[in-house]
Design a protein around this motif. Structure first.
Motif, PDB file in Angstrom:
ATOM      1  N   ARG A  57      17.370 100.270  89.734  1.00  0.00           N
ATOM      2  CA  ARG A  57      17.448  98.881  89.292  1.00  0.00           C
ATOM      3  C   ARG A  57      18.025  98.929  87.878  1.00  0.00           C
ATOM      4  NH1 ARG A  57      14.116  95.205  86.295  1.00  0.00           N
ATOM      5  NH2 ARG A  57      14.394  93.084  87.058  1.00  0.00           N
ATOM      6  N   VAL A  58      19.145  98.256  87.668  1.00  0.00           N
ATOM      7  CA  VAL A  58      19.823  98.234  86.375  1.00  0.00           C
ATOM      8  C   VAL A  58      19.652  96.854  85.767  1.00  0.00           C
ATOM      9  CG1 VAL A  58      22.032  98.501  85.187  1.00  0.00           C
ATOM     10  CG2 VAL A  58      21.556  99.860  87.231  1.00  0.00           C
ATOM     11  N   GLN A  59      19.163  96.825  84.524  1.00  0.00           N
ATOM     12  CA  GLN A  59      19.048  95.561  83.802  1.00  0.00           C
ATOM     13  C   GLN A  59      19.857  95.674  82.513  1.00  0.00           C
ATOM     14  OE1 GLN A  59      15.248  93.349  83.254  1.00  0.00           O
ATOM     15  NE2 GLN A  59      15.649  93.716  81.083  1.00  0.00           N
ATOM     16  N   ARG A  74      20.730  94.180  88.676  1.00  0.00           N
ATOM     17  CA  ARG A  74      21.323  94.525  89.977  1.00  0.00           C
ATOM     18  C   ARG A  74      20.798  95.881  90.410  1.00  0.00           C
ATOM     19  NH1 ARG A  74      25.459  91.861  92.758  1.00  0.00           N
ATOM     20  NH2 ARG A  74      26.534  93.171  94.231  1.00  0.00           N
ATOM     21  N   GLU A  75      20.701  96.082  91.716  1.00  0.00           N
ATOM     22  CA  GLU A  75      20.270  97.385  92.235  1.00  0.00           C
ATOM     23  C   GLU A  75      21.469  98.180  92.711  1.00  0.00           C
ATOM     24  OE1 GLU A  75      16.969  97.294  94.920  1.00  0.00           O
ATOM     25  OE2 GLU A  75      15.747  96.156  93.499  1.00  0.00           O
ATOM     26  N   MET A  76      21.341  99.503  92.557  1.00  0.00           N
ATOM     27  CA  MET A  76      22.380 100.441  92.959  1.00  0.00           C
ATOM     28  C   MET A  76      21.791 101.478  93.898  1.00  0.00           C
ATOM     29  SD  MET A  76      24.026 101.314  89.203  1.00  0.00           S
ATOM     30  CE  MET A  76      25.205 102.452  89.904  1.00  0.00           C
ATOM     31  N   SER A  77      22.637 102.157  94.657  1.00  0.00           N
ATOM     32  CA  SER A  77      22.195 103.240  95.535  1.00  0.00           C
ATOM     33  C   SER A  77      21.998 104.540  94.767  1.00  0.00           C
ATOM     34  CB  SER A  77      23.227 103.482  96.641  1.00  0.00           C
ATOM     35  OG  SER A  77      23.402 102.323  97.396  1.00  0.00           O
ATOM     36  N   ARG A 132      18.635  99.075  80.853  1.00  0.00           N
ATOM     37  CA  ARG A 132      17.364  99.647  81.304  1.00  0.00           C
ATOM     38  C   ARG A 132      17.510 100.065  82.759  1.00  0.00           C
ATOM     39  NH1 ARG A 132      13.088  99.877  78.263  1.00  0.00           N
ATOM     40  NH2 ARG A 132      13.082  98.603  76.394  1.00  0.00           N
ATOM     41  N   LEU A 133      17.050 101.267  83.050  1.00  0.00           N
ATOM     42  CA  LEU A 133      17.121 101.810  84.396  1.00  0.00           C
ATOM     43  C   LEU A 133      15.716 102.067  84.906  1.00  0.00           C
ATOM     44  CD1 LEU A 133      19.859 104.507  83.650  1.00  0.00           C
ATOM     45  CD2 LEU A 133      20.198 102.122  84.342  1.00  0.00           C
ATOM     46  N   GLU A 180      16.322 106.278  81.727  1.00  0.00           N
ATOM     47  CA  GLU A 180      15.521 105.071  81.473  1.00  0.00           C
ATOM     48  C   GLU A 180      16.233 104.009  80.653  1.00  0.00           C
ATOM     49  OE1 GLU A 180      11.572 105.676  79.945  1.00  0.00           O
ATOM     50  OE2 GLU A 180      11.373 107.544  81.056  1.00  0.00           O
ATOM     51  N   LEU A 181      16.882 104.414  79.563  1.00  0.00           N
ATOM     52  CA  LEU A 181      17.368 103.428  78.605  1.00  0.00           C
ATOM     53  C   LEU A 181      18.581 103.941  77.852  1.00  0.00           C
ATOM     54  CD1 LEU A 181      16.879 100.746  77.029  1.00  0.00           C
ATOM     55  CD2 LEU A 181      15.349 102.035  75.541  1.00  0.00           C
TER      56      LEU A 181
END
Length: 156
Positions: free
Chosen positions: A115-117, A24-27, A106-107, A84-85
């Motif tokens: 983008r957050v995974q 998901r993406e964040m602001s 993961r960022l 990053e992680l």
């Protein structure tokens, strides 16, 4: 009854029998997201559904997590790489059937945001693996709600 899990490393998220990946993406920018994940540990209960409390242990090297419904985890932080992680494994839990669990956040930059995974890698007995696979949609919804709530918290 609490039991000790297999002490897996970060590579486990790629080879786990049950592997769930959500994005998901964040602001908010990666640095702020990382601080919320790795430094404001007790703040997780404010934005992640199902988490009732988290407290850091061993000067931030571990975490004690309590979930709605009575679930408990004693975790070890595996990686905390700025912006990053952030990854951790569960060492001790009261969740029946669970043998190993590693979670990785993961960022990466996404425009002005992040983008957050989230990768959830688990192993357990046959019944638990089936439950986790079926619970994937619910975990995904929980992740999306958590990231949305965290973004609201971090973005003025």
């Amino acid at each position: 009854m609490a039991h000790r899990l297999r002490p897996e490393g970060l590579a486990f998220v790629e080879s786990a029998p049950v592997r769930l990946v959500f994005t998901r993406e964040m602001s908010a920018p990666p640095e702020r997201v990382f601080r919320a994940l790795a430094e404001d540990v007790s703040g997780w209960a404010q934005w992640f559904p199902g988490v009732t409390s988290i407290r850091p242990l061993d000067d931030g090297a571990g975490r004690d997590v309590r979930l709605t419904g009575g679930g408990r985890f004693r975790e070890t932080v595996l990686v905390a790489k700025e912006a990053e992680l952030y990854a951790y494994r569960v060492d001790v839990t009261n969740a029946p059937g669970l043998r190993a669990l590693v979670e990785e956040w993961r960022l990466s930059p996404a425009g002005a945001g992040t983008r957050v995974q989230w990768t959830f890698g688990a192993d357990g007995n046959v019944a638990l693996r089936a439950v986790l696979r079926l619970a994937g949609a619910g975990l995904g919804r929980s992740f999306r709600n958590a990231v949305t709530a965290l973004d609201r918290r971090l973005t003025p």
